[in-house]
Write a protein that holds these residues in place. Structure first.
Motif, PDB file in Angstrom:
ATOM      1  N   GLY A 169      42.113  41.781  34.031  1.00  0.00           N
ATOM      2  CA  GLY A 169      41.892  42.912  33.140  1.00  0.00           C
ATOM      3  C   GLY A 169      40.768  43.903  32.737  1.00  0.00           C
ATOM      4  N   GLY A 170      39.427  44.289  33.865  1.00  0.00           N
ATOM      5  CA  GLY A 170      39.093  45.315  33.558  1.00  0.00           C
ATOM      6  C   GLY A 170      37.446  44.271  33.877  1.00  0.00           C
ATOM      7  N   ALA A 171      37.097  43.365  34.487  1.00  0.00           N
ATOM      8  CA  ALA A 171      36.153  42.657  34.322  1.00  0.00           C
ATOM      9  C   ALA A 171      34.954  43.395  34.589  1.00  0.00           C
ATOM     10  N   PHE A 177      33.592  36.930  40.274  1.00  0.00           N
ATOM     11  CA  PHE A 177      35.119  36.736  40.436  1.00  0.00           C
ATOM     12  C   PHE A 177      35.040  37.149  41.458  1.00  0.00           C
ATOM     13  N   GLY A 178      34.111  39.064  41.243  1.00  0.00           N
ATOM     14  CA  GLY A 178      33.978  40.108  42.176  1.00  0.00           C
ATOM     15  C   GLY A 178      33.112  39.583  43.052  1.00  0.00           C
ATOM     16  N   GLN A 179      32.124  39.114  42.907  1.00  0.00           N
ATOM     17  CA  GLN A 179      31.394  38.080  44.052  1.00  0.00           C
ATOM     18  C   GLN A 179      32.027  37.522  45.060  1.00  0.00           C
ATOM     19  N   MET A 180      33.533  36.787  44.684  1.00  0.00           N
ATOM     20  CA  MET A 180      33.707  36.037  44.910  1.00  0.00           C
ATOM     21  C   MET A 180      34.610  37.149  46.900  1.00  0.00           C
ATOM     22  N   VAL A 181      35.105  38.181  46.342  1.00  0.00           N
ATOM     23  CA  VAL A 181      35.682  39.105  47.606  1.00  0.00           C
ATOM     24  C   VAL A 181      34.991  40.509  47.526  1.00  0.00           C
ATOM     25  N   LEU A 205      40.726  38.516  31.769  1.00  0.00           N
ATOM     26  CA  LEU A 205      40.550  38.651  30.490  1.00  0.00           C
ATOM     27  C   LEU A 205      41.837  39.285  29.532  1.00  0.00           C
ATOM     28  N   PRO A 206      43.503  39.691  30.226  1.00  0.00           N
ATOM     29  CA  PRO A 206      44.840  39.423  29.426  1.00  0.00           C
ATOM     30  C   PRO A 206      45.118  38.278  28.398  1.00  0.00           C
ATOM     31  N   ASP A 207      44.595  37.728  29.273  1.00  0.00           N
ATOM     32  CA  ASP A 207      45.098  35.938  28.186  1.00  0.00           C
ATOM     33  C   ASP A 207      44.138  36.196  26.703  1.00  0.00           C
ATOM     34  N   LEU A 208      42.833  35.985  27.170  1.00  0.00           N
ATOM     35  CA  LEU A 208      41.857  36.356  25.886  1.00  0.00           C
ATOM     36  C   LEU A 208      41.775  36.807  25.017  1.00  0.00           C
ATOM     37  N   ALA A 209      41.966  38.384  25.410  1.00  0.00           N
ATOM     38  CA  ALA A 209      42.711  39.192  24.498  1.00  0.00           C
ATOM     39  C   ALA A 209      43.595  39.231  23.946  1.00  0.00           C
ATOM     40  N   ARG A 304      49.193  32.116  28.458  1.00  0.00           N
ATOM     41  CA  ARG A 304      48.255  32.031  29.881  1.00  0.00           C
ATOM     42  C   ARG A 304      48.947  32.167  31.094  1.00  0.00           C
ATOM     43  N   THR A 305      48.844  33.184  31.780  1.00  0.00           N
ATOM     44  CA  THR A 305      49.412  33.996  32.334  1.00  0.00           C
ATOM     45  C   THR A 305      49.568  33.407  33.812  1.00  0.00           C
ATOM     46  N   PRO A 306      50.323  32.847  34.679  1.00  0.00           N
ATOM     47  CA  PRO A 306      50.665  31.854  35.820  1.00  0.00           C
ATOM     48  C   PRO A 306      49.141  32.316  36.430  1.00  0.00           C
ATOM     49  N   LEU A 307      48.598  31.241  36.912  1.00  0.00           N
ATOM     50  CA  LEU A 307      47.273  31.905  37.967  1.00  0.00           C
ATOM     51  C   LEU A 307      47.900  32.218  39.457  1.00  0.00           C
ATOM     52  N   ASP A 308      48.655  32.463  39.630  1.00  0.00           N
ATOM     53  CA  ASP A 308      48.713  32.795  41.556  1.00  0.00           C
ATOM     54  C   ASP A 308      49.317  34.532  40.611  1.00  0.00           C
ATOM     55  N   THR A 309      50.129  34.910  39.543  1.00  0.00           N
ATOM     56  CA  THR A 309      49.819  36.297  38.850  1.00  0.00           C
ATOM     57  C   THR A 309      48.310  36.499  38.294  1.00  0.00           C
ATOM     58  N   ALA A 310      47.772  36.101  38.191  1.00  0.00           N
ATOM     59  CA  ALA A 310      46.829  36.630  37.310  1.00  0.00           C
ATOM     60  C   ALA A 310      45.227  36.371  38.404  1.00  0.00           C
ATOM     61  N   VAL A 311      45.490  36.149  39.601  1.00  0.00           N
ATOM     62  CA  VAL A 311      44.715  36.188  40.867  1.00  0.00           C
ATOM     63  C   VAL A 311      45.105  37.533  41.522  1.00  0.00           C
ATOM     64  N   ARG A 312      46.452  37.759  41.568  1.00  0.00           N
ATOM     65  CA  ARG A 312      46.526  38.505  42.440  1.00  0.00           C
ATOM     66  C   ARG A 312      46.283  40.110  41.330  1.00  0.00           C
ATOM     67  N   THR A 313      46.939  40.185  40.479  1.00  0.00           N
ATOM     68  CA  THR A 313      46.170  41.039  39.634  1.00  0.00           C
ATOM     69  C   THR A 313      45.151  41.791  39.766  1.00  0.00           C
ATOM     70  N   ALA A 314      43.751  40.762  39.524  1.00  0.00           N
ATOM     71  CA  ALA A 314      42.613  40.639  39.343  1.00  0.00           C
ATOM     72  C   ALA A 314      42.037  41.585  41.127  1.00  0.00           C
TER      73      ALA A 314
END
Length: 338
Positions: A169-171, A177-181, A205-209, A304-314
């Motif tokens: 979501g623009g993090a 997370f950006g340090q992981m990849v 972030l989209p879920d938090l927003a 709450r977006t499903p985890l895999d969907t959220a991770v893919r988008t991120a």
């Protein structure tokens, strides 16, 4: 009267940042006219052109007060970049927001952090747990929240949501997370900052927003100081985020390296960011799990977006190429405690 004048106005401070940008989008989707402050709007990305940009600085009270005129709410999502000069800049910016909110009779929406808590309330701090931080940044954030409580006592409503480490979501690219990849290169390795077996809390972030926007919808039913914990994704053993990235990559054996924590103390004397990273090292060594019972009691569920969907988008947002999949979906039903 123009359409803009009939729309409720939300002033978003930090609209070009991760959490501010996500909240601006969520409020805009609900029909808010988004007003934002920037020192040089002419240099902004054209994708943000549909917002009303006002030239100004969050460090100048008159700029913030001018931008807040007619606003129903102010989202305070602005922070000094790279933690530079936090002790000198954070409180003045907050005071400007409080003054502007009082003048406009607007509420304040504020993203809280986990830095406020020390080990004395681990592993399950709640909204009313004592705040005895171990870090300078944590002490500043405690002072910030105390000031927001004072503002609420004086009549300015505050809605505060505390969340874990941001992703998607623009993090920021320098987020954990950006340090992981690595961005914009083939995904060949994951760098995991977590300690195996130790849980860690993440916030998409989209879920938090969406959570902020949903609470704002109910502002009239909330107390003057309304504070909530956002559970998000709790990685119970420090490996579930890694496994999600592996699933999205299509390679279940994708290499995993440990984050080079050994280098952080060596760099800390010379780099402000590394000094701050060293201070929050304890949050990766000890489990902390904020539950969302109070939030769910108000909203009925946590977005709450499903985890895999959220991770893919991120991953896609930071330029990592991943196999194609279905579009993101938002979970609308009750929150699972699994």
């Amino acid at each position: 009267m123009s359409d803009m004048n009939r729309q409720p106005v939300a002033l978003v401070l930090g609209a070009t940042g991760g959490v501010g940008g996500a909240v601006a989008r969520a409020l805009n989707d609900r029909g808010y006219h988004i007003r934002a402050l920037n020192r040089d709007p002419s240099r902004l990305d054209g994708r943000l052109a549909h917002y009303e940009w006002i030239k100004g600085d969050a460090m100048r009270r008159e700029d913030v007060e001018n931008a807040a005129r007619g606003a129903e709410l102010i989202f305070h999502g602005v922070n000094p970049p790279g933690y530079k000069d936090w002790d000198r800049l954070v409180m003045p910016m907050l005071e400007n927001t409080i003054a502007a909110a009082r003048l406009a009779n607007a509420r304040i929406l504020f993203p809280g952090t986990i830095y406020n808590f020390g080990r004395d309330v681990f592993p399950y701090p709640n909204e009313e747990s004592p705040q005895n931080p171990h870090t300078r940044k944590g002490l500043i954030r405690v002072a910030v929240e105390e000031r927001l409580r004072e503002a609420a006592f004086d009549g300015t409503q505050v809605i505060l949501v505390r969340a874990g480490d941001f992703f998607g979501g623009g993090a920021a690219a320098n987020s954990w997370f950006g340090q992981m990849v690595k961005a914009h290169v083939p995904l060949t390795r994951i760098t995991n900052p977590a300690t195996p077996g130790v849980g860690h809390q993440w916030a998409y972030l989209p879920d938090l927003a969406e959570t902020f926007a949903a609470l704002n919808d109910r502002a009239g039913q909330l107390p003057k100081f309304a504070n909530y914990h956002f559970e998000g994704f709790y990685d119970a053993d420090g490996m579930q985020m890694v496994e999600a990235i592996r699933r999205i990559s299509g390679d279940p054996k994708l290499k995993v390296s440990r984050f080079p924590w050994f280098a952080v103390p060596l760099l800390a004397p010379f780099m402000t960011l590394m000094r701050e990273v060293l201070e929050v090292r304890y949050l990766w060594k000890e489990a902390m799990h904020m539950k969302n019972d109070k939030l769910v009691a108000v909203l009925g569920h946590e977005p709450r977006t499903p985890l895999d969907t959220a991770v893919r988008t991120a991953l896609e947002e930071i330029g990592v190429t991943v196999p194609r999949a279905a579009a993101p979906a938002m979970l609308k039903g009750p929150v699972s405690r699994a």
